[in-house]
Motif scaffolding. Structure first.
Motif, mmCIF file in Angstrom:
data_model
loop_
_atom_site.group_PDB
_atom_site.id
_atom_site.type_symbol
_atom_site.label_atom_id
_atom_site.label_comp_id
_atom_site.label_asym_id
_atom_site.label_seq_id
_atom_site.Cartn_x
_atom_site.Cartn_y
_atom_site.Cartn_z
ATOM 1 N N LYS A 1 27.820 -6.863 25.348
ATOM 2 C CA LYS A 1 28.842 -7.339 24.428
ATOM 3 C C LYS A 1 28.341 -8.555 23.650
ATOM 4 O O LYS A 1 27.639 -9.415 24.194
ATOM 5 N N GLU B 1 19.237 -8.679 17.733
ATOM 6 C CA GLU B 1 18.464 -7.598 18.356
ATOM 7 C C GLU B 1 16.968 -7.810 18.141
ATOM 8 O O GLU B 1 16.166 -7.610 19.069
ATOM 9 N N ASP C 1 22.121 4.684 27.778
ATOM 10 C CA ASP C 1 22.291 3.564 26.860
ATOM 11 C C ASP C 1 22.723 2.310 27.618
ATOM 12 O O ASP C 1 23.405 2.383 28.630
ATOM 13 N N THR D 1 24.619 -1.323 26.810
ATOM 14 C CA THR D 1 25.386 -2.072 25.818
ATOM 15 C C THR D 1 25.701 -3.459 26.363
ATOM 16 O O THR D 1 26.189 -3.585 27.495
#
Length: 312
Positions: free
Chosen positions: A274, A292, A270, A272
């Motif tokens: 922030k 997104e 994954d 990520t």
């Protein structure tokens, strides 16, 4: 005497050059050419001397330029001398056919000699995990004895203050590893030799190996049998469960087999990012889902552009 050459590799520099501080000490001390037959290895020396490519390079350097940095030795009761540093250089001198090598004699007690021995070797490349484990444990025990504290077999306390420095600082001095990583290496001493070898051979990764070090010796022996029968080594998750079962007194042949026979979950991949790093690129009213969606659209456009560029 020449001090260097452009065609000497970095590996051979590790064996013929020392730190600036050591060189300054050597200027104040007498250098003696000593027969190799009078030089004996340090007791329980944790670092192997291997005939690998870097050793061949060191031999060629010594044949051409000699030994540019003297070994450090200390007197033995029988009149001969014990190597504190330069075990590899001594072996290279033997392979090069030299009868002697330059040394500096120092009167050192066991603990001071141990610390110098570890510090002079630990910076090398290609040191096996088991070698680091043993070396760091030897240095930690020496530091504790110097401070007047008893050595504890299964404990790595690093908070005490020894003459202005904590044992954490002292243990990490002249080391390429952080104090936390050093503690992890020291844990490897609690593994059986067979499991240590599997770590050295990269069959078991460092992180699960640390977890397995908390298993009792008989549990580690059982684990070796299970590894052989299952033809698989424990993942981090499995190692953590084995450790937990052991601490609770529930680890036996059946529970170990059940854990080890489980299908390993694939590693997560994954990514990520922030929100605060992305927010400046979007209106304040945008939700995470809207951000997104825009990012995916932009990436789709970027990928199509790359494909067009590659087809030209």
């Amino acid at each position: 005497m020449k001090s260097s050459a452009k065609n000497i590799s970095l590996n051979s520099y590790d064996d013929i050059f020392s730190t600036e501080e050591t060189r300054e000490d050597e200027k104040r001390e007498k250098v003696t050419d000593m027969p190799l037959s009078e030089l004996h290895p340090f007791p329980d020396h944790p670092f192997q001397v291997r005939d690998e490519d870097s050793m061949k390079e060191t031999v060629e350097s010594i044949k051409t330029y000699g030994v540019l940095v003297p070994a450090i030795v200390r007197p033995r009761a029988d009149g001969s001398y014990e190597l504190i540093s330069s075990h590899r250089r001594k072996h290279a001198c033997e392979l090069a056919g030299l009868p002697t090598m330059p040394v500096i004699v120092r009167n050192l007690d066991d603990d001071a000699a141990t610390i110098i021995m570890v510090d002079s070797n630990i910076q090398r490349e290609n040191i096996l995990p088991s070698e680091r484990a043993k070396a760091y444990k030897m240095k930690l025990d020496a530091i504790r004895r110097q401070a007047g504290r008893p050595s504890k077999e299964n404990s790595v306390q690093v908070g005490q203050n020894f003459q202005g420095k904590t044992s954490r600082d002292l243990l990490a001095d002249n080391s390429p590893d952080s104090s936390t990583q050093i503690q992890r290496f020291i844990r490897l001493n609690e593994l059986t030799p067979q499991l240590q070898q599997m770590v050295d051979d990269k069959k078991i990764a460092m992180t699960p190996a640390v977890e397995l070090s908390y298993l009792k010796p008989e549990e580690q022996t059982l684990l070796l049998d299970t590894i052989e029968s299952e033809q698989a080594t424990p993942s981090l998750s499995q190692a953590q469960r084995l450790k937990k079962f052991s601490a609770e007194g529930h680890l036996n042949e059946d529970s170990m087999l059940a854990i080890m026979s489980e299908e390993k979950k694939p590693e997560k991949n994954d990514l990520t990012i922030k929100a605060d790093k992305l927010q400046k690129y979007f209106p304040k009213s945008y939700t995470p889902q809207q951000m997104e969606q825009v990012i995916i659209q932009l990436l789709d456009g970027w990928q199509k552009k790359r494909q067009r560029d590659q087809e030209r």
